[in-house]
Scaffold this active site. Structure first.
Site, PDB file in Angstrom:
ATOM      1  N   CYS A  40      15.315  24.817  81.007  1.00  0.00           N
ATOM      2  CA  CYS A  40      16.185  25.300  79.941  1.00  0.00           C
ATOM      3  C   CYS A  40      15.951  24.423  78.722  1.00  0.00           C
ATOM      4  O   CYS A  40      16.116  23.197  78.794  1.00  0.00           O
ATOM      5  CB  CYS A  40      17.637  25.186  80.394  1.00  0.00           C
TER       6      CYS A  40
ATOM      7  N   CYS B 177      13.050  29.463  74.756  1.00  0.00           N
ATOM      8  CA  CYS B 177      14.200  29.631  75.649  1.00  0.00           C
ATOM      9  C   CYS B 177      13.612  30.300  76.883  1.00  0.00           C
ATOM     10  O   CYS B 177      12.838  31.264  76.757  1.00  0.00           O
ATOM     11  CB  CYS B 177      15.260  30.530  75.004  1.00  0.00           C
TER      12      CYS B 177
HETATM   13  N1  DGL Z   1      17.594  29.481  79.126  1.00  0.00           N
HETATM   14  C1  DGL Z   1      18.199  28.633  78.142  1.00  0.00           C
HETATM   15  C2  DGL Z   1      17.116  27.957  77.293  1.00  0.00           C
HETATM   16  O1  DGL Z   1      15.983  27.827  77.724  1.00  0.00           O
HETATM   17  C3  DGL Z   1      19.261  29.193  77.224  1.00  0.00           C
HETATM   18  C4  DGL Z   1      20.205  30.243  77.658  1.00  0.00           C
HETATM   19  C5  DGL Z   1      21.625  30.066  77.150  1.00  0.00           C
HETATM   20  O2  DGL Z   1      21.911  30.282  75.952  1.00  0.00           O
HETATM   21  O3  DGL Z   1      22.450  29.703  77.975  1.00  0.00           O
HETATM   22  O4  DGL Z   1      17.372  27.513  76.216  1.00  0.00           O
END
Ligand code: DGL
Length: 256
Positions: free
Chosen positions: A71, A185
């Protein structure tokens, strides 16, 4: 060995699938902090406290040999804290600005991320350090992670809503057009084909998932043995809905 892969939601599966191909002998525990999702708009201090609480609990229960923070939003604030706290290798997922700067021909790169990630000092220092000669546009998408989850769970998404989120990525400066868009993301690679279809011109959509898997692989010893344990997934909100259980089972993950 157990490898803990963490995301706020199910976007981190884009990293998990690469890591598993590269390290099939290890047991993977995928954790979605869906109680916090989406974290893209969280204030930094509150998010840090939340994430450290979640990690302390997970590390105690699973005793992992490695953590992959799949993430960007979490990685851009939490990596130094985790490295100070635990002695195991911590692999982060941070915006792939350096490879994008190396790859662009037009000198116009966009970074598509959550609002949190584009605001972080970490992201801005990557631009200052690795992309000084490139024009980098940071695009904070408000709803794209939620739209990506919708797409992953239902197979469809509203084109106009996606288009509104990605349109700022495309610039044309006297004929020099954006030619690389960093998927900063981990949810976004699941929408890559939709992005390609809706983009005003073709660009290189840079997905760092495989590079993260390779980096993780380089930090662990490999026995070459075949594991006989089941990979699992855990949701901080509790047992998810049937459509989520179906998705997880499609990834070979048993929800615990
Ligand atoms: N998957 C997360 C990232 O890589 C973000 C998702 C969210 O906003 O919770 O930033």
């Amino acid at each position: 060995m157990t490898i803990l892969v963490f995301d706020s939601g199910i976007g981190g599966l884009s990293v998990l699938r690469e890591a598993r191909v590269l390290m099939p002998e290890h047991r993977f525990v995928y954790v979605a902090d869906d109680a916090s999702f989406p974290i893209g708009g969280w204030e930094e201090g509150a998010l840090t406290v939340r994430l450290l609480d979640v990690f302390d609990d997970l590390v105690e229960r699973y005793q992992p040999s490695m953590i992959i923070v799949a993430c960007n939003t979490a990685s851009t604030i939490i990596l130094p804290h985790l490295r100070k706290r635990y002695t195991i290798p911590i692999v982060g997922t941070v915006p792939a600005i350096k490879p994008a700067a190396e790859r662009t021909a037009s000198g116009q790169v966009s970074v598509l991320a959550t609002p949190g990630t584009v605001q972080r000092d970490y992201t801005r220092s990557l631009v200052a350090e690795f992309a000084r000669d490139v024009n980098v546009r940071l695009v904070g998408a408000e709803n794209l992670a939620v739209l990506a989850e919708e797409f992953m769970l239902t197979g469809s998404v509203d084109d106009a809503a996606v288009e509104a989120e990605i349109s700022d990525c495309f610039t044309d400066r006297l004929g020099a057009r954006t030619d690389v868009v960093v998927l900063a993301c981990t949810h976004y690679p699941f929408l890559a084909n939709v992005f390609r279809r809706l983009a005003p011109w073709p660009v290189d959509w840079l997905n760092p998932a495989e590079a993260i898997g390779r980096h993780a692989q380089s930090l662990l010893e490999h026995s070459g043995e075949i594991k006989d344990v089941q990979d699992v997934a855990e949701f901080t909100k509790g047992r998810p809905q049937p459509n989520m259980l179906r998705l997880m089972s499609g990834f070979g993950l048993k929800v615990v």
